[in-house]
Design an enzyme around this catalytic site. Structure first.
Site, PDB file in Angstrom:
ATOM      1  N   ASP A  82      81.136  28.227  68.945  1.00 14.97           N
ATOM      2  CA  ASP A  82      79.906  28.171  68.425  1.00 14.97           C
ATOM      3  C   ASP A  82      79.109  28.277  69.629  1.00 14.97           C
ATOM      4  O   ASP A  82      78.793  27.032  70.159  1.00 14.97           O
ATOM      5  CB  ASP A  82      79.593  27.778  67.164  1.00 14.97           C
ATOM      6  CG  ASP A  82      78.501  27.294  67.143  1.00 14.97           C
ATOM      7  OD1 ASP A  82      77.530  28.174  67.722  1.00 14.97           O
ATOM      8  OD2 ASP A  82      77.491  26.043  65.813  1.00 14.97           O
TER       9      ASP A  82
ATOM     10  N   SER B  16     102.258  11.267  63.265  1.00  8.88           N
ATOM     11  CA  SER B  16     103.291  12.201  63.948  1.00  8.88           C
ATOM     12  C   SER B  16     102.652  12.533  65.368  1.00  8.88           C
ATOM     13  O   SER B  16     103.682  12.694  66.407  1.00  8.88           O
ATOM     14  CB  SER B  16     104.211  12.805  63.628  1.00  8.88           C
ATOM     15  OG  SER B  16     103.489  14.084  62.519  1.00  8.88           O
TER      16      SER B  16
ATOM     17  N   GLU C 101     105.395  16.080  69.096  1.00 13.08           N
ATOM     18  CA  GLU C 101     104.730  17.571  68.257  1.00 13.08           C
ATOM     19  C   GLU C 101     104.272  17.966  69.466  1.00 13.08           C
ATOM     20  O   GLU C 101     103.303  18.592  69.338  1.00 13.08           O
ATOM     21  CB  GLU C 101     103.925  16.737  67.275  1.00 13.08           C
ATOM     22  CG  GLU C 101     104.874  16.780  66.019  1.00 13.08           C
ATOM     23  CD  GLU C 101     104.240  16.378  65.202  1.00 13.08           C
ATOM     24  OE1 GLU C 101     104.089  15.606  63.669  1.00 13.08           O
ATOM     25  OE2 GLU C 101     102.724  15.696  64.716  1.00 13.08           O
TER      26      GLU C 101
ATOM     27  N   ARG D 270      90.105  17.781  66.050  1.00 17.66           N
ATOM     28  CA  ARG D 270      91.640  18.894  65.772  1.00 17.66           C
ATOM     29  C   ARG D 270      92.771  17.763  65.817  1.00 17.66           C
ATOM     30  O   ARG D 270      93.933  18.408  65.114  1.00 17.66           O
ATOM     31  CB  ARG D 270      91.873  19.477  67.184  1.00 17.66           C
ATOM     32  CG  ARG D 270      92.960  20.338  67.479  1.00 17.66           C
ATOM     33  CD  ARG D 270      92.786  21.433  68.493  1.00 17.66           C
ATOM     34  NE  ARG D 270      91.020  22.396  68.537  1.00 17.66           N
ATOM     35  CZ  ARG D 270      90.827  23.296  69.465  1.00 17.66           C
ATOM     36  NH1 ARG D 270      91.435  22.842  70.432  1.00 17.66           N
ATOM     37  NH2 ARG D 270      89.523  23.701  69.546  1.00 17.66           N
TER      38      ARG D 270
ATOM     39  N   GLY E 188     102.074  15.210  57.000  1.00 20.08           N
ATOM     40  CA  GLY E 188     101.369  15.048  56.709  1.00 20.08           C
ATOM     41  C   GLY E 188     100.113  14.344  57.020  1.00 20.08           C
ATOM     42  O   GLY E 188     101.009  13.552  58.765  1.00 20.08           O
TER      43      GLY E 188
ATOM     44  N   HIS F 217      96.188  18.505  63.067  1.00 17.09           N
ATOM     45  CA  HIS F 217      97.082  18.845  63.944  1.00 17.09           C
ATOM     46  C   HIS F 217      97.667  18.066  63.447  1.00 17.09           C
ATOM     47  O   HIS F 217      99.461  17.900  63.107  1.00 17.09           O
ATOM     48  CB  HIS F 217      97.297  18.965  64.850  1.00 17.09           C
ATOM     49  CG  HIS F 217      96.380  20.174  65.615  1.00 17.09           C
ATOM     50  ND1 HIS F 217      97.655  21.104  66.151  1.00 17.09           N
ATOM     51  CD2 HIS F 217      95.378  21.069  64.656  1.00 17.09           C
ATOM     52  CE1 HIS F 217      96.636  22.243  66.641  1.00 17.09           C
ATOM     53  NE2 HIS F 217      95.494  22.360  65.955  1.00 17.09           N
ATOM     54  N   ASP F 218      97.785  16.512  62.987  1.00 23.00           N
ATOM     55  CA  ASP F 218      98.632  15.538  62.338  1.00 23.00           C
ATOM     56  C   ASP F 218      98.183  15.205  60.683  1.00 23.00           C
ATOM     57  O   ASP F 218      99.991  16.117  60.617  1.00 23.00           O
ATOM     58  CB  ASP F 218      97.823  14.452  62.792  1.00 23.00           C
ATOM     59  CG  ASP F 218      98.655  12.670  61.353  1.00 23.00           C
ATOM     60  OD1 ASP F 218      99.694  13.216  62.457  1.00 23.00           O
ATOM     61  OD2 ASP F 218      97.853  11.919  61.406  1.00 23.00           O
TER      62      ASP F 218
ATOM     63  N   HIS G  50      84.966  24.312  63.183  1.00 21.86           N
ATOM     64  CA  HIS G  50      84.676  24.755  64.657  1.00 21.86           C
ATOM     65  C   HIS G  50      83.204  25.764  64.885  1.00 21.86           C
ATOM     66  O   HIS G  50      82.764  25.822  65.708  1.00 21.86           O
ATOM     67  CB  HIS G  50      85.621  26.573  64.391  1.00 21.86           C
ATOM     68  CG  HIS G  50      87.080  26.260  64.924  1.00 21.86           C
ATOM     69  ND1 HIS G  50      87.441  27.734  64.194  1.00 21.86           N
ATOM     70  CD2 HIS G  50      87.535  24.773  64.983  1.00 21.86           C
ATOM     71  CE1 HIS G  50      88.842  26.975  63.764  1.00 21.86           C
ATOM     72  NE2 HIS G  50      89.227  25.815  64.264  1.00 21.86           N
TER      73      HIS G  50
ATOM     74  N   ASN H  29     101.062  23.380  70.242  1.00 26.35           N
ATOM     75  CA  ASN H  29      99.640  21.603  70.850  1.00 26.35           C
ATOM     76  C   ASN H  29      99.460  21.803  71.902  1.00 26.35           C
ATOM     77  O   ASN H  29      98.726  21.432  72.026  1.00 26.35           O
ATOM     78  CB  ASN H  29     100.844  20.529  70.106  1.00 26.35           C
ATOM     79  CG  ASN H  29     100.597  20.134  69.235  1.00 26.35           C
ATOM     80  OD1 ASN H  29      99.587  21.003  67.530  1.00 26.35           O
ATOM     81  ND2 ASN H  29     101.008  19.389  67.848  1.00 26.35           N
TER      82      ASN H  29
ATOM     83  N   ASP I 118      76.495  21.763  62.853  1.00 28.10           N
ATOM     84  CA  ASP I 118      76.457  22.569  61.981  1.00 28.10           C
ATOM     85  C   ASP I 118      76.272  23.680  60.963  1.00 28.10           C
ATOM     86  O   ASP I 118      77.784  23.572  61.547  1.00 28.10           O
ATOM     87  CB  ASP I 118      74.475  23.036  62.472  1.00 28.10           C
ATOM     88  CG  ASP I 118      75.227  23.765  63.487  1.00 28.10           C
ATOM     89  OD1 ASP I 118      76.092  24.508  63.954  1.00 28.10           O
ATOM     90  OD2 ASP I 118      73.765  23.898  64.211  1.00 28.10           O
TER      91      ASP I 118
END
Length: 341
Positions: free
Chosen positions: A256, A86, A98, A72, A82, A76-77, A203, A104, A264
């Site tokens: 999940d 950060s 951030e 994650r 890019g 998010h980075d 996810h 976040n 998987d």
């Protein structure tokens, strides 16, 4: 002024419309051909990947959820400025990072793992391996350690001296947005619909906060899942810990529930059964506009190898979203949380 695409348009027409709008209104980030290579640290820090892998092995063995935390962080980075590290920067008196942006806040964890990796890297090869590269490699290792695919990670990223609190809210897909909005955010990053559906498969591990799935379980979950006995029992459990009103925002549950700590393709099987926990996930299969995304969900549910191959390819593509300003004014941070003095 942006126009809303007609729901009578074909999916392909809508996609082309979104792409044209992106070119007209944004500078699209490029997810291909950055100045990265596989041998960037071959002579300057040949043990970099081994050091990162060892730390990730310890982290995931101690707590399997750490794999999802690192993935994650990497997502998010890369979606803000890019892949430039950060997301790792702390707020200071003169600098806004951030981490505390609403999307976040209370969502991102695993910073301490990157701290430990960076400490070991600095001991081995001072001021050589960027935090952005360390995070990208750690995300790959996190995936492998919970049963997912391996891919080679091109390296050579620089760490930014800037961050964007505002872009967190505009660039990162929210849990309750519709399919067209999700597609637009991926197109803006230079990623395709295929990339979007494959990357959403992350996810298959990790957790979500009640505040992000409340609308779904008190909304159309009963309709999409057709309330088979398993879905009915799961929904009852979800509602017991995530009330419609009166708190519980920070309670977490597995994205999940079938195999929460195993990378998987069961995530896609959940979508086929209408049991996606987040609205943004279930939209990939259930949206009336999801002709192309529905086919991809079915493909990855039936063929785990195809999912693994596409996920690996899309992760490389996402990791190639670079902040070109860092090649002019970037650095290799000594401490991932702060810009070098």
């Amino acid at each position: 002024m942006k126009t809303r695409p007609s729901t009578c348009m074909s999916f392909r027409s809508i996609l082309n419309h979104l792409l044209l709008m992106s070119f007209c209104h944004f500078t699209i980030l490029h997810a291909t051909d950055p100045p990265l290579s596989m041998e960037y640290y071959k002579t300057t820090c040949p043990n970099a990947e081994a050091i990162i892998r060892k730390e990730m092995e310890c982290a995931v063995l101690t707590e399997p959820r750490n794999a999802a935390f690192i993935l994650r962080l990497h997502f998010h980075d890369c979606f803000v400025q890019g892949c430039d590290g950060s997301v790792l920067l702390e707020d200071t008196v003169t600098f806004q990072g951030e981490k505390n942006a609403p999307t976040n806040l209370k969502s991102l964890k695993g910073f301490d793992i990157i701290d430990r990796i960076k400490e070991k890297l600095e001991s081995e090869c001072p001021e050589t391996v960027s935090c952005a590269d360390a995070l990208a490699i750690a995300a790959r290792d996190a995936t492998v350690l919970v049963g997912g695919p391996y891919w080679d990670v091109p390296v050579g990223r620089k760490d930014s001296k800037t961050a964007s609190f505002a872009e967190v809210e505009t660039n990162i897909p929210g849990a309750n947005i519709g399919l067209l909005s999700i597609i637009a955010k991926f197109i803006y990053q230079g990623l395709s619909v295929t990339d979007m559906v494959a990357l959403s498969g992350v996810h298959t591990i990790g957790m979500a906060r009640c505040t992000n799935y409340r609308g779904r379980i008190y909304g159309d979950y009963q309709i999409t899942s057709l309330m088979n006995p398993i879905a009915e029992s799961n929904l009852k459990n979800l509602k017991s810990t995530c009330p419609e009103v009166g708190g519980g925002d920070n309670h977490v549950t597995a994205l999940d529930y079938v195999s929460p700590n195993l990378f998987d393709n069961s995530y896609y099987h959940l979508l086929l059964r209408g049991e996606g926990l987040l609205n943004s996930d279930q939209e990939l299969y259930s949206s009336v506009l999801g002709v192309e995304t529905r086919k991809l969900v079915m493909k990855y549910a039936l063929d785990p190898i195809a999912f693994f191959e596409q996920f690996s390819e899309s992760m490389v593509k996402m990791g190639n979203i670079t902040n070109h300003e860092t090649y002019i004014d970037g650095e290799v941070r000594k401490n991932c949380r702060f810009i070098n003095e």
